[in-house]
Design an enzyme around this catalytic site. Structure first.
Site, PDB file in Angstrom:
ATOM      1  N   ALA A 183       0.702  -1.389   0.366  1.00  0.00           N
ATOM      2  CA  ALA A 183      -0.082  -0.417  -0.034  1.00  0.00           C
ATOM      3  C   ALA A 183       0.990   1.217  -0.214  1.00  0.00           C
ATOM      4  O   ALA A 183       1.952   1.220   0.732  1.00  0.00           O
ATOM      5  CB  ALA A 183      -1.142  -0.032   1.385  1.00  0.00           C
ATOM      6  N   GLY A 230      -0.335  -5.285   0.834  1.00  0.00           N
ATOM      7  CA  GLY A 230      -1.609  -4.750  -0.521  1.00  0.00           C
ATOM      8  C   GLY A 230      -1.516  -5.199  -1.132  1.00  0.00           C
ATOM      9  O   GLY A 230      -2.220  -6.368  -2.382  1.00  0.00           O
ATOM     10  N   GLU A 261      -2.234  -8.864  -0.410  1.00  0.00           N
ATOM     11  CA  GLU A 261      -3.348  -9.490  -0.187  1.00  0.00           C
ATOM     12  C   GLU A 261      -3.970  -9.454  -2.218  1.00  0.00           C
ATOM     13  O   GLU A 261      -5.504  -9.785  -2.357  1.00  0.00           O
ATOM     14  CB  GLU A 261      -4.157  -7.834   0.192  1.00  0.00           C
ATOM     15  CG  GLU A 261      -3.170  -7.978   1.622  1.00  0.00           C
ATOM     16  CD  GLU A 261      -4.050  -7.425   2.385  1.00  0.00           C
ATOM     17  OE1 GLU A 261      -5.144  -7.256   3.493  1.00  0.00           O
ATOM     18  OE2 GLU A 261      -3.249  -6.102   2.392  1.00  0.00           O
ATOM     19  N   GLU A 305       2.468  -5.510   7.767  1.00  0.00           N
ATOM     20  CA  GLU A 305       2.042  -4.906   8.234  1.00  0.00           C
ATOM     21  C   GLU A 305       2.337  -4.884   9.502  1.00  0.00           C
ATOM     22  O   GLU A 305       2.620  -3.192   9.883  1.00  0.00           O
ATOM     23  CB  GLU A 305       0.806  -4.597   7.960  1.00  0.00           C
ATOM     24  CG  GLU A 305       0.357  -4.438   6.468  1.00  0.00           C
ATOM     25  CD  GLU A 305       0.588  -5.339   5.375  1.00  0.00           C
ATOM     26  OE1 GLU A 305      -0.513  -5.680   4.676  1.00  0.00           O
ATOM     27  OE2 GLU A 305       0.630  -6.431   5.855  1.00  0.00           O
TER      28      GLU A 305
END
Length: 256
Positions: free
Chosen positions: A62, A108, A111, A131
């Site tokens: 992310a 991310g 993911e 994370e």
């Protein structure tokens, strides 16, 4: 599109993340992905989708810098919900989505890859959810999807250590289906996509939907739905063409 390149060839659509240097998943990139999947869902020229990254990475996570502009807990929760909504849609998408992962799929980025139906990786790619190293947790349902592929214990290890695994390790743990040298990855991804694109769109759509029943442990409902769809494809134009082609010992010419 500012951060995506989309092109189609031989009934295969390619979505290429193009947000250098790491293809970080910003809010804008996620919105663009959502729009592209809107467009491709009813695009008759695209039967299969290959998702890949431009440059050195698939996606390294992310956009952490963007996090500094988010003001409160509710805004972070809204961002997570938006990403989850898109990834849930991808997981249930009626067209096959193949992730071709090189370099890294972290945070991310992993993911996103886990929301695809199939993941192919380069042997030296790094896959992980780091994370916790930032005092955070995954926000796009990474804690829910990762254990489905690698098991709860391995998922816990990957999360609490923040250490990635290689592409070859990802295959051994069930997170990816095959690992290739960097130079062969995209060729293999398009070869697989081509095999899928040669099938009937209706059969692919029903198959992907039925697999979700199995993934959710809904055997009885899935088996019942399978028998219903078996009847539908049997009387479909493509189903009749496939049977006739088999009898005549030729390749089928599916209309859809």
């Amino acid at each position: 599109m500012e951060f995506l390149q989309v092109y189609k060839e031989n009934r295969i659509a390619t979505i290429q993340l193009n947000r250098p240097p790491a293809n970080a998943l910003s809010t804008q990139l996620i919105r663009e992905l959502s729009k592209v999947f809107d467009d491709l869902e009813h695009d008759g020229e695209a039967k299969v989708i290959v998702l890949k990254g431009e440059g050195r990475f698939f996606s390294a996570g992310a956009d952490i810098k963007e996090f500094t502009t988010i003001q409160n807990e509710a805004d972070f929760a809204e961002l997570g919900a938006f990403g989850q909504q898109l990834f849930d849609r991808m997981e249930n998408y009626p067209k096959l989505i193949i992730a071709a992962i090189h370099g890294a799929a972290l945070g991310g980025g992993l993911e996103l890859a886990m929301a695809c139906h199939i993941r192919l990786v380069s042997k030296e790619a790094k896959l992980g959810l780091p994370e916790l190293q930032l005092g955070l947790i995954p926000g796009f349902a990474g804690t829910q999807r990762l254990p489905k592929y690698v098991g709860a214990a391995k998922a816990a290890e990957m999360l609490v250590t923040s250490e990635p695994i290689t592409g070859e390790e990802a295959v051994s743990w069930g997170l990816a289906t095959a690992a290739y040298p960097d130079e062969d990855l995209f060729e293999k991804a398009y070869s697989l996509a081509g095999k899928a694109a040669a099938k009937s769109s209706l059969s692919i759509r029903y198959t992907l939907e039925l697999l979700q029943y199995a993934a959710k442990g809904q055997y009885g409902e899935g088996a019942k739905k399978e028998s219903q769809y078996f009847g539908k494809v049997f009387v479909s134009e493509d189903g009749q063409e496939g049977i006739q082609a088999f009898i005549e010992k030729r390749k089928p010419n599916f209309k859809n």
